[in-house]
Design an enzyme around this catalytic site. Structure first.
Site, PDB file in Angstrom:
ATOM      1  N   ASP A  13       0.842  -1.507  -0.385  1.00 18.25           N
ATOM      2  CA  ASP A  13      -0.479   0.067  -0.347  1.00 18.25           C
ATOM      3  C   ASP A  13       1.042   1.289  -0.504  1.00 18.25           C
ATOM      4  O   ASP A  13       0.388   2.034   0.697  1.00 18.25           O
ATOM      5  CB  ASP A  13      -0.867   0.004   0.887  1.00 18.25           C
ATOM      6  CG  ASP A  13      -1.515  -1.413   1.486  1.00 18.25           C
ATOM      7  OD1 ASP A  13      -1.926  -2.061   0.013  1.00 18.25           O
ATOM      8  OD2 ASP A  13      -2.124  -1.928   1.987  1.00 18.25           O
ATOM      9  N   LYS A  16       2.341   1.938  -5.114  1.00 15.53           N
ATOM     10  CA  LYS A  16       2.952   1.544  -6.127  1.00 15.53           C
ATOM     11  C   LYS A  16       2.096   1.361  -8.008  1.00 15.53           C
ATOM     12  O   LYS A  16       2.217   2.053  -8.464  1.00 15.53           O
ATOM     13  CB  LYS A  16       3.293   0.404  -6.355  1.00 15.53           C
ATOM     14  CG  LYS A  16       4.057  -0.442  -5.266  1.00 15.53           C
ATOM     15  CD  LYS A  16       4.101  -2.265  -5.648  1.00 15.53           C
ATOM     16  CE  LYS A  16       3.339  -2.826  -4.969  1.00 15.53           C
ATOM     17  NZ  LYS A  16       2.892  -2.404  -2.758  1.00 15.53           N
ATOM     18  N   GLY A  40      -4.123  -4.795  -4.259  1.00 17.18           N
ATOM     19  CA  GLY A  40      -4.994  -3.894  -3.906  1.00 17.18           C
ATOM     20  C   GLY A  40      -4.663  -2.377  -4.797  1.00 17.18           C
ATOM     21  O   GLY A  40      -4.324  -1.648  -3.665  1.00 17.18           O
ATOM     22  N   HIS A  41      -4.499  -2.446  -6.219  1.00 16.93           N
ATOM     23  CA  HIS A  41      -3.319  -1.524  -6.079  1.00 16.93           C
ATOM     24  C   HIS A  41      -5.028  -0.002  -7.001  1.00 16.93           C
ATOM     25  O   HIS A  41      -5.284  -0.197  -7.752  1.00 16.93           O
ATOM     26  CB  HIS A  41      -3.016  -1.678  -7.698  1.00 16.93           C
ATOM     27  CG  HIS A  41      -1.710  -2.354  -6.907  1.00 16.93           C
ATOM     28  ND1 HIS A  41      -0.465  -3.349  -7.836  1.00 16.93           N
ATOM     29  CD2 HIS A  41      -1.472  -2.901  -6.162  1.00 16.93           C
ATOM     30  CE1 HIS A  41       0.046  -3.788  -7.764  1.00 16.93           C
ATOM     31  NE2 HIS A  41      -0.371  -3.637  -6.084  1.00 16.93           N
ATOM     32  N   GLN A 219       2.065  -6.159  -3.160  1.00 15.13           N
ATOM     33  CA  GLN A 219       2.497  -6.435  -2.170  1.00 15.13           C
ATOM     34  C   GLN A 219       3.615  -5.278  -1.488  1.00 15.13           C
ATOM     35  O   GLN A 219       4.056  -4.791  -2.409  1.00 15.13           O
ATOM     36  CB  GLN A 219       3.062  -6.967  -0.969  1.00 15.13           C
ATOM     37  CG  GLN A 219       1.234  -8.350  -1.043  1.00 15.13           C
ATOM     38  CD  GLN A 219       1.074  -9.056  -2.394  1.00 15.13           C
ATOM     39  OE1 GLN A 219       1.688  -9.117  -3.497  1.00 15.13           O
ATOM     40  NE2 GLN A 219      -0.180  -8.706  -3.271  1.00 15.13           N
TER      41      GLN A 219
HETATM   42  P1  IMP Z   1      -2.121 -13.062   1.674  1.00 14.74           P
HETATM   43  O1  IMP Z   1      -1.402 -12.360   1.030  1.00 14.74           O
HETATM   44  O2  IMP Z   1      -3.900 -12.617   1.597  1.00 14.74           O
HETATM   45  O3  IMP Z   1      -1.533 -14.407   2.314  1.00 14.74           O
HETATM   46  O4  IMP Z   1      -1.997 -12.311   3.499  1.00 14.74           O
HETATM   47  C1  IMP Z   1      -0.387 -12.011   3.816  1.00 14.74           C
HETATM   48  C2  IMP Z   1      -0.597 -11.259   4.631  1.00 14.74           C
HETATM   49  O5  IMP Z   1       0.242 -10.085   3.727  1.00 14.74           O
HETATM   50  C3  IMP Z   1      -1.344 -10.002   5.249  1.00 14.74           C
HETATM   51  O6  IMP Z   1      -0.721  -9.352   6.726  1.00 14.74           O
HETATM   52  C4  IMP Z   1      -1.857  -9.377   4.384  1.00 14.74           C
HETATM   53  O7  IMP Z   1      -2.424  -8.252   5.376  1.00 14.74           O
HETATM   54  C5  IMP Z   1      -0.922  -9.006   3.762  1.00 14.74           C
HETATM   55  N1  IMP Z   1      -1.281  -7.966   2.002  1.00 14.74           N
HETATM   56  C6  IMP Z   1      -1.324  -8.909   1.519  1.00 14.74           C
HETATM   57  N2  IMP Z   1      -1.396  -8.457  -0.212  1.00 14.74           N
HETATM   58  C7  IMP Z   1      -0.907  -7.251   0.487  1.00 14.74           C
HETATM   59  C8  IMP Z   1      -1.383  -5.977   0.387  1.00 14.74           C
HETATM   60  O8  IMP Z   1      -1.525  -5.913  -1.551  1.00 14.74           O
HETATM   61  N3  IMP Z   1      -1.260  -4.900   0.662  1.00 14.74           N
HETATM   62  C9  IMP Z   1      -1.129  -4.842   2.108  1.00 14.74           C
HETATM   63  N4  IMP Z   1      -1.036  -6.164   3.223  1.00 14.74           N
HETATM   64  C10 IMP Z   1      -1.256  -7.417   2.011  1.00 14.74           C
HETATM   65 MG    MG Z   2      -2.917  -2.213  -1.726  1.00 11.31          MG
END
Ligand code: IMP
Ligand code: MG
Length: 420
Positions: A13, A16, A40-41, A219
């Site tokens: 977040d 990007k 989520g971009h 991420q």
């Molecule tokens: P997962 O990727 O759904 O397995 O989540 C693992 C960890 O990464 C959790 O703490 C999520 O909140 C975090 N996470 C996954 N994708 C994102 C993202 O796009 N933005 C922020 N945090 C993320």
């Molecule tokens: Mg995001």
């Protein structure tokens, strides 16, 4: 010409999506290389806000071709609705999109496994986005995952899907699940025929033609499966290594690594966060920065800039330039603190410890900065208030990188580029 990697240097977040959108002005191809619909971009163009989960942010520029590479895990329901939604806004999507046959598919079973796993973990749960990402990667590395290309091989698919059900007893070995997965594959077959391709070969041709490729990280580096705050991480390599490996391009083709850093820290889900803000700053930053998950809507935890984290992420990725985002949000706060190092057991630490438990125990050492001043209307570096310039210079020094741009608002034009 060559490959530009765009990497988030925090816990995701960082902004990007907007940075990729800007870089795509001069790009031919944008690629998503890892992760899946957990991302989520958000990109704001005029009065329209688009949140992209799987398709690269480059899709918002008609002249850019978009690819989803081998390293991504793709939820076909999400892909189908994203294609439909973007097409509905008048964009040409399927004509410009190519999905790697080597990418793995997130199947309905994966969301179920994830829900069951998080439940079993109880207060040790990761706090995932529940998009089936971890289980999909687990099956990939277990070598019983379903790849996009497998769905096109209709004759052998049922056997593979049945095997996937059998090795995942946690989801229940019922024929229903197999049927559900087969129906899922069948319903997306036509879409896949339209967008599948040999992305990796195509990219090698693009590189030979000297086209400009942007690899869009998802991420952030602190969520990297190896380098992040394990186990509170996502299940892919989110840094430059993951981008290169997830697009199948040679390391030597990368000539630019843009690190995206938000002017303060945020994190969603569980895990250590040494510089997490106290109230009232926690709420002030969350409201000013609209810090709610673009995918899950969860409130994000907010914290002060952590130079240990920035140094760590920038050096491991060989960041060549920094895109500093949401400076306008930080300028809403009348107190600005920056963590310059940690203290642990009487010692000063200037990097990120490998063990999450140790990081949890670290006490941040803070330096007070001057409030940044009002930045919303500023479009030239020379017009920045001195306190803001000082803040940005401090980030550049910590990252040992040059400046790519500063972002001072959500819109495409709310940017101060390094040339001005
Ligand atoms: P997962 O990727 O759904 O397995 O989540 C693992 C960890 O990464 C959790 O703490 C999520 O909140 C975090 N996470 C996954 N994708 C994102 C993202 O796009 N933005 C922020 N945090 C993320
Ligand atoms: Mg995001």
């Amino acid at each position: 010409m060559g490959v530009t990697c765009v990497i988030g240097l925090q816990w995701g977040d960082e902004g990007k999506g907007k940075v990729v959108d800007g870089l795509c002005r001069e790009a031919d191809i944008a690629v998503r290389c890892q992760g899946g619909a957990n991302a989520g971009h958000t990109v704001v163009v005029g009065d329209r806000t688009s949140v992209l989960h799987l398709i690269p942010s480059g899709i918002l520029r008609e002249e850019v071709r978009c690819m989803i590479g081998n390293g991504a895990v793709v939820d076909l329901d999400v892909l189908a609705s994203e294609i439909e939604q973007l097409t509905g806004t008048g964009l040409r999507v399927t004509e410009r999109l190519m999905l790697s046959e080597r990418a793995h598919v997130v199947l309905p079973i994966h969301r179920r496994i994830e829900a069951a796993t998080e439940e079993i973990l109880g207060d040790m749960r990761i706090g995932t986005t529940m998009r089936g990402i971890g289980p999909a990667y687990r099956d990939k590395y277990g070598r019983f995952g379903i790849r996009v290309g497998d769905i096109l091989s209709v004759d052998t698919l049922a056997n593979r899907v049945r095997a996937l059900g059998r090795v995942n007893p946690i989801a229940g070995d019922s024929p229903d699940i197999v049927e559900e997965m087969m129906a899922y594959c069948a319903r997306h077959l036509e879409m896949l025929k339209g967008v599948c391709g040999d992305v990796e070969h195509e990219l090698s041709l693009c590189i030979a033609r000297d086209e400009r490729i942007v690899l869009e990280g998802s991420q952030g580096f602190l969520l990297d499966i190896d380098f992040g705050t394990y186990p509170y991480v996502t299940s892919s390599n989110t840094g430059v290594h993951g981008l290169v490996g997830g697009a199948g391009v040679p390391v030597s083709s990368v000539d630019k690594v843009v690190g995206v850093v938000k002017s303060y820290m945020t994190r969603v889900g569980s895990g250590p966060f040494p510089t997490e803000m106290e109230e009232p700053y926690q709420s002030l930053a969350r409201e000013a920065g609209r810090e709610y998950g673009a995918t899950t809507g969860r409130p994000r935890r907010c914290g002060w800039m952590d130079l240990n984290a920035l140094r760590y992420s920038a050096s491991h990725n060989g960041v060549t330039s920094l895109a500093v985002t949401k400076l306008d949000t930080l300028s809403c706060l009348d107190t600005v603190k920056v963590c310059t190092g940690y203290q642990h057991s009487g010692e000063v630490i200037r990097t990120l410890p490998a063990r999450a438990i140790l990081l949890q125990e670290c006490v941040p050492m803070y330096e007070n900065m001057r409030p940044l001043g009002d930045l919303a209307g500023i479009r030239r570096l020379g017009d920045l208030p001195p306190a803001a310039t000082e803040y940005v210079d401090m980030l550049l020094r910590a990252a040992s990188a040059g400046l790519e741009l500063l972002s001072v608002g959500a819109g495409r034009d709310a940017v101060i580029s390094a040339e001005h």
